[in-house]
Design an enzyme around this catalytic site. Structure first.
Site, PDB file in Angstrom:
ATOM      1  N   GLY A 199      72.144 -48.890  69.032  1.00  0.00           N
ATOM      2  CA  GLY A 199      71.342 -49.889  68.309  1.00  0.00           C
ATOM      3  C   GLY A 199      70.632 -50.900  69.180  1.00  0.00           C
ATOM      4  CB  SER A 200      69.837 -51.220  72.817  1.00  0.00           C
ATOM      5  OG  SER A 200      69.070 -50.086  73.103  1.00  0.00           O
ATOM      6  CG  ASN A 201      65.184 -48.869  71.179  1.00  0.00           C
ATOM      7  OD1 ASN A 201      64.228 -49.344  71.780  1.00  0.00           O
ATOM      8  ND2 ASN A 201      65.903 -47.858  71.664  1.00  0.00           N
ATOM      9  CG  MET A 205      70.946 -39.896  67.541  1.00  0.00           C
ATOM     10  SD  MET A 205      69.364 -39.823  68.421  1.00  0.00           S
ATOM     11  CE  MET A 205      69.750 -38.549  69.610  1.00  0.00           C
ATOM     12  NE  ARG A 206      72.597 -36.136  60.115  1.00  0.00           N
ATOM     13  CZ  ARG A 206      73.429 -35.098  60.232  1.00  0.00           C
ATOM     14  NH1 ARG A 206      74.235 -35.026  61.266  1.00  0.00           N
ATOM     15  NH2 ARG A 206      73.462 -34.152  59.331  1.00  0.00           N
ATOM     16  CG  ASN A 208      61.667 -40.772  66.182  1.00  0.00           C
ATOM     17  OD1 ASN A 208      62.756 -41.367  66.133  1.00  0.00           O
ATOM     18  ND2 ASN A 208      61.507 -39.668  66.894  1.00  0.00           N
ATOM     19  CG  HIS A 211      61.495 -38.278  71.597  1.00  0.00           C
ATOM     20  ND1 HIS A 211      62.646 -37.683  71.138  1.00  0.00           N
ATOM     21  CD2 HIS A 211      61.054 -37.485  72.615  1.00  0.00           C
ATOM     22  CE1 HIS A 211      62.885 -36.588  71.825  1.00  0.00           C
ATOM     23  NE2 HIS A 211      61.937 -36.445  72.735  1.00  0.00           N
ATOM     24  CB  SER A 239      56.397 -41.114  72.642  1.00  0.00           C
ATOM     25  OG  SER A 239      56.131 -40.416  73.830  1.00  0.00           O
ATOM     26  CG  ASP A 245      61.116 -35.436  68.548  1.00  0.00           C
ATOM     27  OD1 ASP A 245      61.293 -36.450  67.856  1.00  0.00           O
ATOM     28  OD2 ASP A 245      62.027 -34.876  69.184  1.00  0.00           O
TER      29      ASP A 245
HETATM   30  C1  GAR Z   1      66.803 -44.221  72.409  1.00  0.00           C
HETATM   31  O1  GAR Z   1      66.679 -43.939  73.777  1.00  0.00           O
HETATM   32  C2  GAR Z   1      65.866 -43.357  71.611  1.00  0.00           C
HETATM   33  O2  GAR Z   1      64.681 -43.055  72.289  1.00  0.00           O
HETATM   34  C3  GAR Z   1      66.699 -42.120  71.398  1.00  0.00           C
HETATM   35  O3  GAR Z   1      67.990 -42.594  71.163  1.00  0.00           O
HETATM   36  C4  GAR Z   1      68.181 -43.786  71.918  1.00  0.00           C
HETATM   37  C5  GAR Z   1      68.816 -44.808  71.023  1.00  0.00           C
HETATM   38  O4  GAR Z   1      69.207 -45.943  71.761  1.00  0.00           O
HETATM   39  N1  GAR Z   1      66.203 -41.341  70.300  1.00  0.00           N
HETATM   40  C6  GAR Z   1      66.157 -40.027  70.303  1.00  0.00           C
HETATM   41  O5  GAR Z   1      66.536 -39.352  71.236  1.00  0.00           O
HETATM   42  C7  GAR Z   1      65.577 -39.430  69.045  1.00  0.00           C
HETATM   43  N2  GAR Z   1      65.150 -38.087  69.289  1.00  0.00           N
HETATM   44  P1  GAR Z   1      69.677 -47.250  71.020  1.00  0.00           P
HETATM   45  O6  GAR Z   1      70.671 -46.816  69.942  1.00  0.00           O
HETATM   46  O7  GAR Z   1      70.337 -48.072  72.072  1.00  0.00           O
HETATM   47  O8  GAR Z   1      68.486 -47.920  70.421  1.00  0.00           O
END
Ligand code: GAR
Length: 233
Positions: A46-48, A124-125, A141, A143, A170, A179
Site C-alpha cells: 500500500g505504499s502507492n 494483484m488480481r 493501474n 505497473h 507506467s 496491462d
Molecule cells: C507496485 O510496484 C505496483 O507497480 C505493482 O505492485 C506494487 C505495489 O506496491 N503492481 C503490479 O505489479 C500490478 N501488475 P505498493 O503496495 O507498495 O503500492
C-alpha cells in the site's frame, strides 16, 4: 538474479545521481473546480496508496481519497488506511465464487461512494469486464515496467532477465486485456550492473511514488473535460 548484458556501463555509478525522466510531467498539477473523488484498490503493502493520500493532504493532488478496497484482510495497506483515517472496505477474494462476483462487489462499493475514478495501486488480481465497463476510462493501474514491455507478473524480474538497460513504471487506463490499456504517463529507470531484484524494485518504486499523483491528475483532467462537454462516463 544477475543481469545478462549492460557490460558497457561505467564501473562506478553515482546511485544518487542517476538520470530520470517522467513524461508527461504537468507540474504544477492542475486544480479542479472541486476535488476529484477517488477510490483506491490495493492487495499488499500500500505504499502507492499512501503516496496518493499524502499528495492530497499537501494539496499537490486536488483530490480526496474516499475509500480504499483491499482483497487481503491482513494487508499493510489496510493498516495504512486506518492510520491515515481513510475508510477501508475488505472484499476478500476467497469469499467469492468467481472473479465476476468480486468485481460486482467492487462496483457496488465504488458506486455507493460515488467515486469519479479508481486507482489500482498494487491490486494483484485480474479484473473482469464487470469492473472495467462500469468505470470505462476511469479505472487506472500502476505497473512496474515501461509498458507494453513486461506485462503480467514479476515485471521487474522479466526486465532483469531480458537484460534491458532501461525499465521503469507506467500508469495506464485499464481495459479487458491485462496491462494493455492506453498509457497515461511513464517514468524511466536505468538498470545498473550492480542491480538485483530488490535494489531495482526499490528504485522503480521511488519513481512510482512521483509518477502516480501526476498520472491521476492527468486522468482527472480528461474526466472533468468529458463532464464539461456533456460526455459522462
Ligand atoms: C507496485 O510496484 C505496483 O507497480 C505493482 O505492485 C506494487 C505495489 O506496491 N503492481 C503490479 O505489479 C500490478 N501488475 P505498493 O503496495 O507498495 O503500492
Amino acid at each position: 538474479m544477475s543481469i545478462s548484458t549492460n557490460s558497457s556501463q561505467p564501473e562506478s555509478v553515482d546511485q544518487n545521481n542517476l538520470p530520470s525522466l517522467i513524461w508527461p510531467d504537468p507540474s504544477p498539477l492542475p486544480r479542479f473546480s472541486h476535488p476529484l473523488h477517488l477510490g483506491v484498490m490495493a492487495s499488499g503493502n500500500g505504499s502507492n496508496f499512501e503516496v496518493l493520500v499524502k499528495a492530497t493532504e499537501r494539496k499537490q493532488l486536488d483530490a480526496s481519497i474516499d475509500v480504499l478496497v483491499v482483497n487481503n484482510p491482513d494487508c499493510e495497506a489496510r493498516r495504512r488506511a486506518e492510520r491515515l483515517g481513510i475508510p477501508c472496505v475488505v472484499h476478500d477474494h476467497r469469499k467469492f465464487s468467481s472473479r465476476e462476483q468480486l468485481d460486482q462487489a467492487l462496483v457496488s462499493t465504488f458506486k455507493k461512494m460515488s467515486v469519479e475514478g479508481i486507482v489500482m495501486a498494487g491490486w494483484m488480481r485480474i479484473v473482469t469486464p464487470i469492473l472495467v465497463e462500469a468505470f470505462t476510462d476511469r479505472l487506472l493501474n500502476i505497473h512496474p515496467s515501461l509498458l507494453p514491455s513486461f506485462t503480467g507478473l514479476d515485471a521487474v524480474g522479466q526486465a532483469l532477465k531480458a537484460g534491458v538497460s532501461i525499465t521503469g513504471c507506467s500508469v495506464h487506463r485499464v481495459t479487458a486485456e491485462v496491462d494493455a490499456g492506453p498509457v497515461i504517463a511513464q517514468a524511466a529507470v536505468p538498470i545498473l550492473c550492480s542491480d538485483d531484484h530488490q535494489r531495482l524494485s526499490q528504485r522503480i518504486q521511488s519513481q512510482e511514488h512521483k509518477l502516480l499523483p501526476l498520472a491521476v491528475a492527468i486522468a482527472g483532467q480528461s474526466w472533468r473535460s468529458q463532464v464539461n462537454s456533456g460526455v459522462e462516463g
